[in-house]
Design an enzyme around this catalytic site. Structure first.
Site, PDB file in Angstrom:
ATOM      1  N   CYS A 215     -11.738  -0.566  -7.887  1.00 34.60           N
ATOM      2  CA  CYS A 215     -11.521  -1.880  -7.362  1.00 34.60           C
ATOM      3  C   CYS A 215     -12.254  -2.402  -6.295  1.00 34.60           C
ATOM      4  CB  CYS A 215      -9.921  -1.879  -6.773  1.00 34.60           C
ATOM      5  SG  CYS A 215      -8.824  -1.533  -8.575  1.00 34.60           S
TER       6      CYS A 215
ATOM      7  N   HIS B 125      -7.963  -6.934  -1.350  1.00 34.79           N
ATOM      8  CA  HIS B 125      -7.832  -6.586  -2.766  1.00 34.79           C
ATOM      9  C   HIS B 125      -6.407  -6.485  -3.154  1.00 34.79           C
ATOM     10  CE1 HIS B 125      -7.646  -4.350  -6.531  1.00 34.79           C
ATOM     11  NE2 HIS B 125      -7.124  -3.259  -5.846  1.00 34.79           N
TER      12      HIS B 125
ATOM     13  N   ASN C 100      -2.938  -7.107 -10.366  1.00 31.86           N
ATOM     14  CA  ASN C 100      -4.235  -6.435  -9.802  1.00 31.86           C
ATOM     15  C   ASN C 100      -5.359  -6.722 -10.982  1.00 31.86           C
ATOM     16  OD1 ASN C 100      -6.215  -4.480  -8.889  1.00 31.86           O
ATOM     17  ND2 ASN C 100      -4.652  -2.895  -8.716  1.00 31.86           N
TER      18      ASN C 100
END
Ligand code: UT7
Length: 314
Positions: free
Chosen positions: A113, A239, A269
């Site tokens: 990520c 994030h 996500n």
């Protein structure tokens, strides 16, 4: 002195919406639990015939159109992904071919990520060094192909998407002021894709504790490194992993809620795509304007982490 920043962006999100209520039909879960524990209300899942490269190509095309950059302008292609179509050819190779770009260097960069932040920092250094002028940096992930739909605590977290940035030289006062990257492979056991099943495995509690610590620390340190304080920051773009993790970073920075980007409710996500999708979203909605100071901060499997402090505009 060369100033390096983002001169244009474009995103792609699949049309298919998977709501929390849709998950109630296939898992022992509820909209209330998912909303309260993660902030997510819905996410997008790509159809079977759409892979990571397909999303990356559309996002890249849009970024080039939005920034008025032509094929001949792109000197390098970096795709941040941990869900490539193949290990090789890379997603970046496929983007080069499908967009008929010149035979420039193209490669995938895997930092889960945190990938987009790693890609941005890599592009920054190539441009600063004078090697290249414009680098196409894409964050693209199709996490839905790695989801174990029997695992109630990971299945509900992820979504698919892609977002691209054209990184290049910008005017005095604009662009990237500081960045920080890091990793600790000892934490790899807490978040990984299982070799046999290919599914994501996660120790949510450990990842959560790590993320809360690192996201706050990094936001503060990258801001200080840019010779700024949190009062100078107009927008924090964390994030989009979990609203509670994002909130902890925001509070550590003493920023009001309207100064934090939240796209998690809509997209979940999306891994390497989450930060660029959020930047593009805020720019499109006029929440990030020319001259605004923004902090991008992320963490991911590896474990990896990274942050960028930059002044928006070109
Ligand atoms: O980029 C990737 C980064 N990853 C993350 O950001 C994840 C960070 N971690 C988290 O966000 C949290 O760990 C989760 C939201 C994923 C899970 O929360 P948790 O408190 O760590 O849950 P858990 O897996 O430890 O389970 C606690 C309870 C269990 O029930 P009991 O045994 O206490 O009765 C689970 O069965 O929560 C239950 N549970 C659920 N209930 C309803 C777990 N997942 C769900 C669910 N719906 N989806």
């Amino acid at each position: 002195m060369t100033n390096v920043g983002i001169i244009g962006m474009g995103s792609y999100l699949p049309e298919k919406v998977m709501t929390n209520h849709d998950f109630e039909k296939i898992l022992d879960t509820s909209d209330e639990w998912i909303t309260e524990m993660t902030g997510i209300k819905e996410r997008r899942f790509a159809e079977d015939n759409i892979d990571t490269s397909d999303m990356a190509v559309i996002a890249a095309k849009r970024a080039m159109e939005n920034s008025g950059v032509t094929k001949d302008d792109i000197d390098m292609i970096i795709v941040a992904t941990s869900t490539p179509d193949h290990h090789f050819p890379t997603v970046a190779n496929i983007v080069q071919s499908k967009l008929e770009l010149n035979h420039v260097p193209s490669f995938d960069q895997a930092a889960a990520c945190t990938g987009f932040i790693y890609g941005l920092a890599t592009a920054y250094n190539y441009i600063k060094a004078g090697t290249y002028k414009k680098v196409l940096v894409i964050g693209a992930d199709k996490l839905s192909k790695k989801i174990d739909f029997d695992d109630q605590s990971t299945a509900i977290l992820f979504g698919d998407g892609a977002s691209a940035a054209i990184v290049g030289e910008v005017s005095e006062g604009y662009g990237i002021k500081s960045f920080e990257l890091g990793s600790n492979g000892d934490g790899g056991k807490w978040l990984y894709d299982d070799k046999d099943t290919k599914y994501i495995k996660m120790n949510g509690r450990e990842v959560f504790k790590f993320a809360v610590r690192i996201m706050g620390e990094l936001s503060v340190s990258v801001t200080e490194k840019a010779d700024m304080t949190s009062e100078d920051i107009d927008m924090l773009i964390p994030h989009q992993a979990n609203i509670r993790i994002m909130e902890s970073a925001r509070k550590r920075m003493n920023l009001p809620r309207e100064k934090m980007s939240e796209t998690i409710q809509l997209y979940g996500n999306t891994s390497a795509a989450s930060i660029p999708i959020s930047i593009e979203h805020e720019v499109k909605h006029n929440k990030i304007k020319d001259g605004d100071n923004i902090v991008l901060v992320g963490f991911g499997g590896g474990l990896t982490w990274g942050a960028v402090c930059m002044t928006w505009g070109k």
